[in-house]
Design an enzyme around this catalytic site. Structure first.
Site, PDB file in Angstrom:
ATOM      1  N   LYS A  83       8.031   9.554  29.380  1.00  0.00           N
ATOM      2  CA  LYS A  83       8.673  10.848  29.145  1.00  0.00           C
ATOM      3  C   LYS A  83       9.708  10.692  28.039  1.00  0.00           C
ATOM      4  O   LYS A  83      10.426   9.686  27.985  1.00  0.00           O
ATOM      5  CB  LYS A  83       9.321  11.311  30.452  1.00  0.00           C
ATOM      6  CG  LYS A  83       9.977  12.669  30.412  1.00  0.00           C
ATOM      7  CD  LYS A  83      10.503  13.015  31.798  1.00  0.00           C
ATOM      8  CE  LYS A  83      11.119  14.396  31.856  1.00  0.00           C
ATOM      9  NZ  LYS A  83      11.541  14.751  33.239  1.00  0.00           N
ATOM     10  N   SER A 158       9.842  18.819  34.820  1.00  0.00           N
ATOM     11  CA  SER A 158       9.941  18.706  33.367  1.00  0.00           C
ATOM     12  C   SER A 158       9.148  17.536  32.789  1.00  0.00           C
ATOM     13  O   SER A 158       9.083  17.369  31.577  1.00  0.00           O
ATOM     14  CB  SER A 158      11.411  18.565  32.963  1.00  0.00           C
ATOM     15  OG  SER A 158      11.962  17.368  33.515  1.00  0.00           O
ATOM     16  N   SER A 182      11.034  17.130  39.147  1.00  0.00           N
ATOM     17  CA  SER A 182      10.389  17.016  37.840  1.00  0.00           C
ATOM     18  C   SER A 182       9.357  15.918  37.704  1.00  0.00           C
ATOM     19  O   SER A 182       8.684  15.834  36.678  1.00  0.00           O
ATOM     20  CB  SER A 182      11.451  16.854  36.749  1.00  0.00           C
ATOM     21  OG  SER A 182      12.179  18.040  36.590  1.00  0.00           O
TER      22      SER A 182
END
Length: 487
Positions: A83, A158, A182
């Site tokens: 990420k 996210s 997330s």
């Protein structure tokens, strides 16, 4: 079992065994993932910064080393991603924000250092929401990721790009972060597996912060066996992260027994029946998941937890205050560089008083104690090993979210950020539109092994892991971007 003719849809464990047996080459596997990326990521936007040259070099080096003396371990030669809030030496880390569009860190974060030492092949940095918080936006560094099961749908967030990249076969694993869901929400939306470990189980050193007291780092992959491998490589005490716990790390993979015999699973039925009802179709899928756990030897019984809205209210106040503390200076001096969605969310934190934060922290302590008491069987109750709850409804249409969205509906994932307990999302079926359902299992503090054991047993007993997105159709797909929310 995956189709060995398509190595991108192997699990990490399967690919590791084949590489060790020299029936699969790290170079072949990496080239296949890169070809998949080229074919579908123009639609999915999973990667904000792909690193194909680095991946090819690392794959060649891994192959040569394995041929000389065998693999270092199960990740050696395996493509993975990070990420884009995980700092990487010499590779830009943007947090999806124009504030960091050209940011190139000088050293790796703790998690990347561990995965590199294990011989993994870094495919690149995956798309996120701005600073892992803002929601899907079109006014940031790059457009948001899309869902491989239906490119018009959201991959949630996210850790959006990580979930989409794994499901589409662009990498076999990724590292995400979880402040209110997330990791688990993209895992649910994309039909993969993702675990938020116990707070402090993994170092967060070198990861861009969102909320100091709620942020968790953790792995995402196709199934629980792969999560066990990744967690074993990345968990452990880091004295340079003051929140990282000095607790022994077990052999997570050895705990995967294939059954749930003797486990007691608690379900807070009041949450589902009264406080945060789910759709009828999702309710049927959730109850069917409980039946599978019973068939595997678990006992399922109802438990009483505090109201779900109390967990959500506590989390929102604390997280907003901490978010503002992180971004206050940039909000005051460079507000135009934030996307509208995140800018409004940061501004909410400026309206909170110190008293609000203190009272929310006191509420959090009470909620955490009440939750641990349910696990322990306090007040005359029987102990439970796990809590089973929904994760999230199947993914909806991808669209920019209104700033007030975060205050509207209670989250089933946020309670375990409040309490710090480990929590897992796994695929539990598909709805009438072919979008994944999800089951969330939470466990006792630092007992990720039992959570993964139950999730792995469920996956082995069901057929959901044999179903993959139609990447051939996806490669032919075009999508239109919705209008962004006005600033």
């Amino acid at each position: 079992m995956a189709d060995v003719n398509d190595p991108t849809f192997l699990t990490l464990a399967e690919a590791g065994r084949m590489i060790a047996a020299r029936t699969l080459s790290p170079v072949e596997l990496t080239d296949a993932c890169l070809a998949r990326m080229e074919a579908v990521d123009g639609v999915l936007n999973s990667f904000i910064t792909p690193t194909p040259d680095l991946a090819r070099r690392q794959a060649r080096e891994a192959e040569a080393e394995i041929l000389r003396g065998g693999p270092r371990g199960p990740l050696h030669g395996i493509p993975y991603s990070l990420k884009d809030i995980y700092e990487t030496a010499g590779i830009r880390t943007t947090g999806q924000s124009r504030l960091l569009a050209d940011n190139v860190p000088g050293q790796d974060c703790a998690a990347q250092a561990a995965l590199a030492a294990a011989g993994g092949v870094l495919m690149g940095k995956t798309t996120t929401w701005e600073f892992a918080h803002g929601g899907p936006s079109w006014d940031v560094v790059a457009p948001p990721a899309r869902n491989p099961w239906n490119a018009e749908r959201s991959p949630a967030g996210s850790s959006s790009g990580s979930g989409a990249a794994i499901a589409a076969g662009m990498c076999l694993a990724s590292m995400g972060s979880d402040t209110g869901g997330s990791i688990r929400l993209p895992a649910a939306a994309c039909g993969i597996a993702g675990i938020k470990p116990t707070y402090g189980r993994l170092s967060r050193r070198g990861i861009l912060p969102n909320s100091f007291s709620h942020d968790h780092a953790g792995p995402m992959a196709w199934n629980c066996e792969d999560l066990a491998i990744l967690l074993g490589l990345t968990a452990g005490h880091d004295p340079l992260d003051p929140a990282c716990a000095d607790v022994p790390v077990p052999d997570y993979r050895a705990a995967l027994s294939g059954d749930a015999k003797g486990l007691v699973v608690g379900v807070p039925w009041r949450w589902l029946d009264e406080e945060a009802p789910i759709s009828a179709a999702y309710r049927l899928a959730f109850e069917a998941s409980l039946d599978v756990l019973r068939d595997l030897g678990a006992t399922v019984r109802g438990v009483e937890l505090p109201p779900i809205l109390e967990y959500n209210d506590s989390k929102r106040v604390i997280a907003m205050a901490e978010l503002f503390s992180i971004h206050e200076q940039d909000l005051r001096t460079r507000p135009d560089l934030f996307g509208a969605s995140l800018r409004f969310r940061i501004m909410c934190g400026s309206l909170l008083r110190a008293e609000d934060y203190v009272q929310a922290m006191r509420m959090r302590a009470r909620l955490a104690a009440a939750t641990q008491a349910v696990f322990a069987g306090a007040a005359g109750g029987r102990p439970v090993h796990l809590l089973a709850v929904p994760c999230a409804e199947p993914a909806g249409v991808l669209a920019a979210t209104r700033p007030e969205w975060m205050f509207e509906a209670p989250s089933y994932t946020a309670p375990f950020n409040v309490t710090g307990n480990p929590a897992l999302s796994i695929c539990s079926g598909f709805d009438a539109d072919g979008m994944p359902f999800s089951l969330q299992l939470a466990g006792r503090l630092f007992d990720e092994a039992t959570v993964l054991r139950a999730g792995d047993a469920y996956e082995r007993a069901t057929a959901w892991r044999n179903r993959r997105p139609d990447v051939a159709a996806l490669a032919r797909r075009t999508v239109a971007a919705p209008e962004p929310v006005a600033a």
